[in-house]
Write a protein that holds these residues in place. Sequence first.
Motif, PDB file in Angstrom:
ATOM      1  N   ASP A  38       0.836  -1.202   0.000  1.00 23.33           N
ATOM      2  CA  ASP A  38       0.000   0.000   0.000  1.00 23.33           C
ATOM      3  C   ASP A  38       0.874   1.257   0.000  1.00 23.33           C
ATOM      4  O   ASP A  38       0.472   2.301  -0.495  1.00 23.33           O
ATOM      5  N   PHE A  39       2.060   1.147   0.609  1.00 21.00           N
ATOM      6  CA  PHE A  39       3.025   2.245   0.610  1.00 21.00           C
ATOM      7  C   PHE A  39       4.255   1.774  -0.161  1.00 21.00           C
ATOM      8  O   PHE A  39       4.918   0.813   0.224  1.00 21.00           O
ATOM      9  N   ASN A 128       5.439  -1.812   4.872  1.00 23.45           N
ATOM     10  CA  ASN A 128       4.144  -1.311   4.382  1.00 23.45           C
ATOM     11  C   ASN A 128       3.608  -0.163   5.233  1.00 23.45           C
ATOM     12  O   ASN A 128       2.476  -0.183   5.710  1.00 23.45           O
ATOM     13  N   GLY A 129       4.430   0.854   5.423  1.00 21.70           N
ATOM     14  CA  GLY A 129       4.001   2.053   6.140  1.00 21.70           C
ATOM     15  C   GLY A 129       4.430   2.097   7.592  1.00 21.70           C
ATOM     16  O   GLY A 129       4.466   3.165   8.205  1.00 21.70           O
ATOM     17  N   SER A 159      -2.354   1.580   6.554  1.00 24.41           N
ATOM     18  CA  SER A 159      -3.240   1.507   5.399  1.00 24.41           C
ATOM     19  C   SER A 159      -4.700   1.446   5.833  1.00 24.41           C
ATOM     20  O   SER A 159      -5.102   0.516   6.557  1.00 24.41           O
ATOM     21  N   ILE A 240      -1.722  10.952   2.105  1.00 20.47           N
ATOM     22  CA  ILE A 240      -0.976   9.976   1.320  1.00 20.47           C
ATOM     23  C   ILE A 240      -1.323  10.160  -0.142  1.00 20.47           C
ATOM     24  O   ILE A 240      -2.503  10.194  -0.517  1.00 20.47           O
ATOM     25  N   SER A 243       1.127   6.733  -3.328  1.00 16.77           N
ATOM     26  CA  SER A 243       1.530   5.587  -2.500  1.00 16.77           C
ATOM     27  C   SER A 243       2.638   5.893  -1.497  1.00 16.77           C
ATOM     28  O   SER A 243       3.354   4.990  -1.062  1.00 16.77           O
ATOM     29  N   PHE A 244       2.812   7.150  -1.119  1.00 17.77           N
ATOM     30  CA  PHE A 244       3.736   7.462  -0.030  1.00 17.77           C
ATOM     31  C   PHE A 244       3.249   8.711   0.698  1.00 17.77           C
ATOM     32  O   PHE A 244       2.381   9.453   0.225  1.00 17.77           O
ATOM     33  N   LEU A 245       3.808   8.935   1.878  1.00 23.10           N
ATOM     34  CA  LEU A 245       3.382  10.040   2.740  1.00 23.10           C
ATOM     35  C   LEU A 245       3.751  11.384   2.126  1.00 23.10           C
ATOM     36  O   LEU A 245       4.910  11.625   1.792  1.00 23.10           O
TER      37      LEU A 245
END
Length: 510
Positions: A38-39, A128-129, A159, A240, A243-245
Motif C-alpha cells: 500500500d506504501f 508497508n508504512g 493503510s 498519502i 503511494s507514499f506520505l
Amino acid sequence: MATLRKLLLLSAFVASTVAVPVQQNAGQCARYCTDDSDFTLSPGSTYTYDYETTTVTTVQGGQEKTQIQITAQADIEVLSKCELSLRLRGVTLKLSDPESPDYLVSLRGAREFARTIERNILRFSFQNGQVEHVCPSENAPTWVTNIQKGVLSAFQSYSVKPEWTTRTIETDVLGKCTAEYHSLGRNWQGTHTVRKLKDLSSCTERENYETYLQGSAYSSDFQTLSLPVVKGSQECEQVIGDSFLQTSTCNEKLIFRPFSNRGNGVVATVSQKLIYAATSERRFTGNDYRPTTEPLLYTHAKQEVSSAKIEEETEMAMRELCDAAKIDISISVPRKFSGLIYKLKKLSLRSLKSFHQKIDKICPQNTDKARKFFMDAIPLVSTVDSARFMLEMISRKTISDTEISFWLTSLSFINEPTPEIISLFTPLLDGRYTQGILGVSALIRNFCNGKDCSGIPEVQAAVNKLSENLGENCFSSDDKNVILSLKAIGNIGYLLVRKMYLKLATRTHK
C-alpha cells in the motif's frame, strides 16, 4: 547540557502481514520484507521532507511560557523496498527568549548539537508504512536516536480503506498505544487524508523505573495502562498520495494532573510537521550501523555525572541514613536506604573500594550501623562493578564468614543480572561455599526468566561447572556437594550438557 538534552528529547515526543523472508545482506536492517505494497517508495531514490517540531510548556492562568523548536530537512533513502535510512541535515535549535516568550532565539551550543545529529544516520525496517525497528550506528548517542525516532514516528502510517475506521496497536516514540485511524476520503487529485487519534493513557512502555526490587512484567485489558499523573492525547492528520506520505501534522497535549483544575495547570503541547519537498537520487548511506535492532520506543538513558560528584552524593546519602538511624530506626530509614542503593549503582569498582575504606570517617558517630547498611546494600546494587567488589572481598576473605554467607544468599535478589555478572560468580560454584552454589544458580535463574538461555556461553560455562561437581556417574566423596549441584541445576532449568546425570541421579546406589 544535560538539562538541554532533556528539553530536546521532550520535543522529540512527537504528536507523532503477509511476510516473505529476504536474505539479510551485510549492513541490512530489515529481517524480512512484506508482500503488501500500500506504501511504495522507489529504491535508489531519496525522499526529502521539511521537518519541524515545537514544544510549548505553559502554566495555565499565568503568563509563564517556554518554547523550544527543532527544524531540519529529513532525507529518507530507499535502499530496497523494506530497507530505508534516515539522515537529518540543516538542523536548527531555538529556545524562547525569557524576556519575550513568543520570540525564538538560537541557543549557545546549537551548532555542535546539530553536527552531532547530522553525522549519525539511522537505518530502519519499513514494512508497508510501519517502522518495525531501527538500527542505530554503533556510536550514536541515545538522545540523537530518540530525536530520529520522533521523526520516524511521524513518517509511519497505516493503510486505511476510504471511508473506513481502523483500530490498531502502534509502536512509536510515545509507546505502544491503541491508535484509531479514520479515513477522511480522497480529493479530486487522488490524495487520501487520514486522521489518527491516540489516548496516551492507553499506552504501555512509556515509563522508566529504577528499582532493586524484583518484578515481572504483565499485560492487562484495562483501558488505562499508563500512570494517571499525566493526561495526554495526540491527533495527527496525514495525507498519502502516489503511494507514499505527503504530509504529516501532529498535535499532542499533556496535562500534569496534580496541579490541574478543569484542564488548567501545567500543560505541554507538542506540534510536529513533516512535509514532502522533493525526490532525488542523492545517496548517503554507508555500512556504519549497529547489528542489533531497537523498537521505535523512546530509550531512557541515564544522565552522565562526574565521578567526583557521584562520590560526594553517595557520601551525603550515607550520612543522612546514619543520622536517621542514630537513635532508633525511624520511618525515613527505608527510603534513605533505597536512596543509598541508587547512589551506589553509579560508583565504579575503584570508588566502591574507596567508599568502603572510609565508612568510619563518613559516619564517625555510627560506624557499626554504617558498615551494616553498606554490607546490606551491596548485593542489591546489581552492577558489574559491585559484583567485582563482592567477589574480591570474598576471595580475599576480608569480610567475615557470616557476611560471605549473607552476600552469597543475597545473589538471588539481584533483579537485573547480566552475563558478565554470571561469569564473575561462576568460580564460586566449585563447592567451597555451600550458599554459593544455590545463590549463583538463583542468579542465573533470574537472568534466564522469560528467555532461552541454552545458547548463552556464560550460562553454559556455569552449568558445566556444576556438572563437574557431580563426579563420575554421580559418584563423589562429597554427597552434599552433589545434592546441592543437582538442586542448582534444577534452579537454573537448563542442564545443557551430560544429560545422562538426570537418569543416573535417580538410580539407587549402595
